[in-house]
Write an enzyme that holds these catalytic residues in place. Structure first.
Site, mmCIF file in Angstrom:
data_model
loop_
_atom_site.group_PDB
_atom_site.id
_atom_site.type_symbol
_atom_site.label_atom_id
_atom_site.label_comp_id
_atom_site.label_asym_id
_atom_site.label_seq_id
_atom_site.Cartn_x
_atom_site.Cartn_y
_atom_site.Cartn_z
ATOM 1 N N TYR A 71 -2.712 -1.368 10.059
ATOM 2 C CA TYR A 71 -2.730 -1.742 8.635
ATOM 3 C C TYR A 71 -1.467 -1.216 7.945
ATOM 4 C CZ TYR A 71 -4.149 -1.494 3.702
ATOM 5 O OH TYR A 71 -4.196 -1.588 2.324
ATOM 6 N N SER A 80 0.846 -1.202 0.000
ATOM 7 C CA SER A 80 0.000 0.000 0.000
ATOM 8 C C SER A 80 0.878 1.246 0.000
ATOM 9 C CB SER A 80 -0.881 0.023 1.253
ATOM 10 O OG SER A 80 -1.527 1.280 1.361
HETATM 11 N N1 LIG Z 1 -8.371 -0.386 -2.702
HETATM 12 C C1 LIG Z 1 -7.360 0.412 -2.363
HETATM 13 O O1 LIG Z 1 -7.468 1.659 -2.451
HETATM 14 C C2 LIG Z 1 -6.073 -0.157 -1.866
HETATM 15 C C3 LIG Z 1 -5.028 0.733 -1.594
HETATM 16 C C4 LIG Z 1 -3.814 0.234 -1.158
HETATM 17 C C5 LIG Z 1 -3.651 -1.122 -0.997
HETATM 18 N N2 LIG Z 1 -4.668 -1.958 -1.265
HETATM 19 C C6 LIG Z 1 -4.439 -3.385 -1.095
HETATM 20 O O2 LIG Z 1 -4.837 -4.077 -2.261
HETATM 21 C C7 LIG Z 1 -5.311 -5.386 -1.921
HETATM 22 C C8 LIG Z 1 -6.703 -5.580 -2.484
HETATM 23 O O3 LIG Z 1 -7.555 -4.575 -1.964
HETATM 24 P P1 LIG Z 1 -9.021 -4.349 -2.548
HETATM 25 O O4 LIG Z 1 -9.397 -2.949 -2.227
HETATM 26 O O5 LIG Z 1 -9.075 -4.835 -3.942
HETATM 27 O O6 LIG Z 1 -9.860 -5.341 -1.586
HETATM 28 P P2 LIG Z 1 -11.421 -5.623 -1.531
HETATM 29 O O7 LIG Z 1 -12.110 -5.168 -2.774
HETATM 30 O O8 LIG Z 1 -11.865 -5.144 -0.216
HETATM 31 O O9 LIG Z 1 -11.436 -7.240 -1.560
HETATM 32 C C9 LIG Z 1 -10.834 -7.912 -0.510
HETATM 33 C C10 LIG Z 1 -10.564 -9.351 -0.921
HETATM 34 O O10 LIG Z 1 -9.868 -9.981 0.152
HETATM 35 C C11 LIG Z 1 -10.644 -11.078 0.633
HETATM 36 N N3 LIG Z 1 -10.526 -11.134 2.080
HETATM 37 C C12 LIG Z 1 -10.981 -10.229 2.986
HETATM 38 N N4 LIG Z 1 -10.711 -10.651 4.234
HETATM 39 C C13 LIG Z 1 -10.097 -11.861 4.106
HETATM 40 C C14 LIG Z 1 -9.617 -12.813 5.036
HETATM 41 N N5 LIG Z 1 -9.718 -12.646 6.343
HETATM 42 N N6 LIG Z 1 -9.074 -13.948 4.545
HETATM 43 C C15 LIG Z 1 -8.983 -14.158 3.228
HETATM 44 N N7 LIG Z 1 -9.418 -13.291 2.307
HETATM 45 C C16 LIG Z 1 -9.972 -12.151 2.741
HETATM 46 C C17 LIG Z 1 -12.075 -10.783 0.182
HETATM 47 O O11 LIG Z 1 -12.815 -12.006 0.099
HETATM 48 P P3 LIG Z 1 -14.436 -12.035 0.231
HETATM 49 O O12 LIG Z 1 -14.979 -11.623 -1.115
HETATM 50 O O13 LIG Z 1 -14.764 -13.436 0.592
HETATM 51 O O14 LIG Z 1 -14.775 -11.040 1.302
HETATM 52 C C18 LIG Z 1 -11.827 -10.147 -1.170
HETATM 53 O O15 LIG Z 1 -11.573 -11.117 -2.140
HETATM 54 C C19 LIG Z 1 -5.243 -5.458 -0.393
HETATM 55 O O16 LIG Z 1 -4.034 -6.051 0.005
HETATM 56 C C20 LIG Z 1 -5.248 -3.993 0.027
HETATM 57 O O17 LIG Z 1 -4.648 -3.816 1.278
HETATM 58 C C21 LIG Z 1 -5.884 -1.515 -1.693
#
Ligand SMILES: NC(=O)c1ccc[n+]([C@@H]2O[C@H](COP(=O)([O-])OP(=O)(O)OC[C@H]3O[C@@H](n4cnc5c(N)ncnc54)[C@H](OP(=O)(O)O)[C@@H]3O)[C@@H](O)[C@H]2O)c1
Length: 256
Positions: free
Chosen positions: A161, A148
């Site tokens: 986080y 991140s």
């Molecule tokens: N979006 C952003 O702005 C952003 C920014 C910086 C970094 N990131 C990083 O990018 C990655 C993806 O983020 P995203 O925003 O695409 O996430 P998201 O849309 O919230 O989706 C989260 C995913 O992780 C799974 N998940 C959640 N809790 C879990 C657990 N306890 N065990 C196993 N799987 C779990 C969810 O499964 P379910 O569908 O079953 O819930 C879903 O597939 C993450 O590492 C996040 O920290 C995101």
């Protein structure tokens, strides 16, 4: 030099955690489009996971789904074993799933801190430990962790986080030196603000959204697809001489 061939993932097997939705889903689709067979993943069987698998299978028909909650310590190694058993191999691991709990630092409970460290750091390490033997045997492997922008620009309401993402990035640099001799690269892709489900509630506040946008040099939030090109580079032969890198995909947000 045949550049398209360097990105070709035909014959490669990949596990992308947290790929039912968001960035993970986009990366899973990208890997499948370039020929990999993919194990998509969500915490439990769900419609959203079925839909992602159906879309991935249109590109790569032998792809599968695996499930498990990574906050349970025994799940990480089992997930990797499930992917290997279903795909017959594992060449690419994308540790994308994470837990992010927003609240003032002084209110974070022990359980909330542990859950974030478990999913974002401990599970990543366990999955790497479980995945490396198969990669080592082939002298080829790609490990990509999703970090991140908060490694460099921590948000006051996401103190654990942010720390967990920095810990994961340190793990990547350490392991890059140890895994390199086996033909395994390991890198971290650090997104900025990407439009996914987790950001919907906070970005619904227009004034907050405008404030955040104003600190991003490119003046917009990212789409999930914006992370795919970098992921493909780091998961293919095109990135074979890149390891231990922290690649920001953040519209410049980390810049001081
Ligand atoms: N979006 C952003 O702005 C952003 C920014 C910086 C970094 N990131 C990083 O990018 C990655 C993806 O983020 P995203 O925003 O695409 O996430 P998201 O849309 O919230 O989706 C989260 C995913 O992780 C799974 N998940 C959640 N809790 C879990 C657990 N306890 N065990 C196993 N799987 C779990 C969810 O499964 P379910 O569908 O079953 O819930 C879903 O597939 C993450 O590492 C996040 O920290 C995101």
């Amino acid at each position: 030099m045949n550049i398209p061939k360097l990105f070709n993932l035909a014959g490669r097997a990949a596990l992308v955690t947290g790929s039912s939705r968001g960035i993970g889903r986009a990366i899973a689709l990208g890997l499948a489009e370039y020929g990999a067979t993919v194990a998509v993943h969500g915490t439990k069987p769900a419609k959203v996971l079925d839909e992602t698998l159906a879309d991935v299978r249109k590109l790569s028909p032998r792809s599968v789904a695996v499930t498990g909650d990574l906050s349970q310590p025994e799940v990480s190694a089992r997930l990797v074993a499930d992917a290997i058993s279903a795909l017959g191999a594992l060449d690419i691991l994308v540790a994308n799933a994470s837990v992010q709990i927003r609240k003032p630092w002084v209110e974070v409970t022990q359980a909330e801190a542990e859950q974030q460290m478990q999913v974002n750091v401990h599970a990543t390490l366990r999955m790497i430990q479980a995945a490396v033997p198969a990669m080592r045997a082939k002298k080829w492997g790609r490990i990509l962790t999703i970090g991140s922008v908060q490694q460099q620009r921590p948000h006051p309401d996401m103190v654990v986080y942010a720390a967990s993402k920095s810990a994961q990035e340190n793990l990547v640099r350490n392991l890059a030196k140890q895994l390199g001799p086996d033909g395994i690269t390991i890198n971290n892709l650090a997104p900025g603000v990407i439009l996914t489900d987790r950001n919907v509630p906070v970005l619904a506040d227009g004034a907050y959204a405008d404030r955040v946008r104003s600190i991003i040099p490119l003046r917009s939030f990212g789409e999930t697809e914006d992370c795919v090109g970098a992921a493909l580079l780091l998961c293919s032969d095109a990135g074979r001489y890149i390891t231990g890198v922290d690649l920001l995909v953040d519209g410049g947000m980390a810049l001081p």
